[in-house]
Motif scaffolding. Sequence first.
Motif, PDB file in Angstrom:
ATOM      1  N   ALA A  49       0.670  -0.912   0.150  1.00 54.39           N
ATOM      2  CA  ALA A  49       0.330   0.205  -0.279  1.00 54.39           C
ATOM      3  C   ALA A  49       0.555   1.370   0.305  1.00 54.39           C
ATOM      4  O   ALA A  49       0.272   2.389  -0.877  1.00 54.39           O
ATOM      5  CB  ALA A  49      -0.684  -0.021   0.733  1.00 54.39           C
ATOM      6  N   LEU A  50       2.310   1.461   0.307  1.00 55.27           N
ATOM      7  CA  LEU A  50       2.402   2.167   0.983  1.00 55.27           C
ATOM      8  C   LEU A  50       3.372   2.790  -0.582  1.00 55.27           C
ATOM      9  O   LEU A  50       4.042   3.617  -1.111  1.00 55.27           O
ATOM     10  CB  LEU A  50       3.719   2.062   2.106  1.00 55.27           C
ATOM     11  N   LEU A  51       4.432   1.497  -1.308  1.00 56.09           N
ATOM     12  CA  LEU A  51       4.868   1.698  -2.403  1.00 56.09           C
ATOM     13  C   LEU A  51       3.981   1.992  -3.569  1.00 56.09           C
ATOM     14  O   LEU A  51       4.344   2.884  -4.370  1.00 56.09           O
ATOM     15  CB  LEU A  51       5.357   0.493  -2.485  1.00 56.09           C
ATOM     16  N   LEU A  52       3.227   1.309  -3.495  1.00 63.14           N
ATOM     17  CA  LEU A  52       1.564   1.788  -5.128  1.00 63.14           C
ATOM     18  C   LEU A  52       1.132   3.081  -5.208  1.00 63.14           C
ATOM     19  O   LEU A  52       0.759   4.333  -5.467  1.00 63.14           O
ATOM     20  CB  LEU A  52       0.760   1.028  -5.039  1.00 63.14           C
ATOM     21  N   GLY A  53       0.749   3.708  -3.127  1.00 58.22           N
ATOM     22  CA  GLY A  53       0.829   5.593  -3.051  1.00 58.22           C
ATOM     23  C   GLY A  53       1.659   5.772  -3.436  1.00 58.22           C
ATOM     24  O   GLY A  53       1.360   7.150  -4.067  1.00 58.22           O
ATOM     25  N   ALA A  54       3.365   5.740  -3.290  1.00 59.24           N
ATOM     26  CA  ALA A  54       3.764   5.823  -3.137  1.00 59.24           C
ATOM     27  C   ALA A  54       4.233   6.638  -4.967  1.00 59.24           C
ATOM     28  O   ALA A  54       4.621   7.870  -5.377  1.00 59.24           O
ATOM     29  CB  ALA A  54       5.622   6.126  -2.710  1.00 59.24           C
ATOM     30  N   VAL A  55       3.677   6.168  -5.844  1.00 61.37           N
ATOM     31  CA  VAL A  55       4.492   5.290  -7.626  1.00 61.37           C
ATOM     32  C   VAL A  55       3.117   6.376  -7.955  1.00 61.37           C
ATOM     33  O   VAL A  55       3.131   6.860  -8.647  1.00 61.37           O
ATOM     34  CB  VAL A  55       4.020   3.867  -7.660  1.00 61.37           C
ATOM     35  N   ALA A  56       1.899   6.411  -7.190  1.00 59.54           N
ATOM     36  CA  ALA A  56       0.323   7.360  -7.686  1.00 59.54           C
ATOM     37  C   ALA A  56       1.054   8.565  -7.377  1.00 59.54           C
ATOM     38  O   ALA A  56       0.549   9.351  -8.366  1.00 59.54           O
ATOM     39  CB  ALA A  56      -0.842   6.990  -6.991  1.00 59.54           C
ATOM     40  N   LEU A  57       1.809   8.807  -6.414  1.00 55.67           N
ATOM     41  CA  LEU A  57       1.793  10.626  -5.368  1.00 55.67           C
ATOM     42  C   LEU A  57       2.641  10.695  -6.874  1.00 55.67           C
ATOM     43  O   LEU A  57       2.495  12.044  -7.550  1.00 55.67           O
ATOM     44  CB  LEU A  57       1.921  10.770  -4.531  1.00 55.67           C
ATOM     45  N   ALA A  58       3.646  10.226  -7.286  1.00 55.19           N
ATOM     46  CA  ALA A  58       5.259  10.166  -8.097  1.00 55.19           C
ATOM     47  C   ALA A  58       4.235  10.983  -9.486  1.00 55.19           C
ATOM     48  O   ALA A  58       4.478  11.759 -10.248  1.00 55.19           O
ATOM     49  CB  ALA A  58       6.058   9.376  -8.642  1.00 55.19           C
ATOM     50  N   LEU A  59       3.009   9.985 -10.289  1.00 59.24           N
ATOM     51  CA  LEU A  59       2.552  10.729 -11.180  1.00 59.24           C
ATOM     52  C   LEU A  59       2.060  11.081 -11.305  1.00 59.24           C
ATOM     53  O   LEU A  59       2.022  12.029 -12.327  1.00 59.24           O
ATOM     54  CB  LEU A  59       1.684   9.051 -11.360  1.00 59.24           C
TER      55      LEU A  59
END
Length: 76
Positions: A49-59
């Motif tokens: 959840a943290l990793l995918l949230g960070a990718v979503a925020l970066a995008l």
Amino acid sequence: MAEFFVFLYAMAAGFVLLTMQRNRREQRADAPIVTLVGWGLFSLSSTLALLLGAVALALALGMQMPLPAGFESFAL
């Protein structure tokens, strides 16, 4: 391959939850392995959840990064 891992995760999570529910109903202590598997699944879920949230925020902030094949249609 991802479908297999999702299926495996769902089966493990279901087993842990049903086992813990039955043990609570019968007022027994959980086996240590059930507790360890439960903590492992919790850790896996939290990390993803943290990793995918960070990718979503970066995008969302406009960072350009290479995405896996098949994700081209989601790029803005």
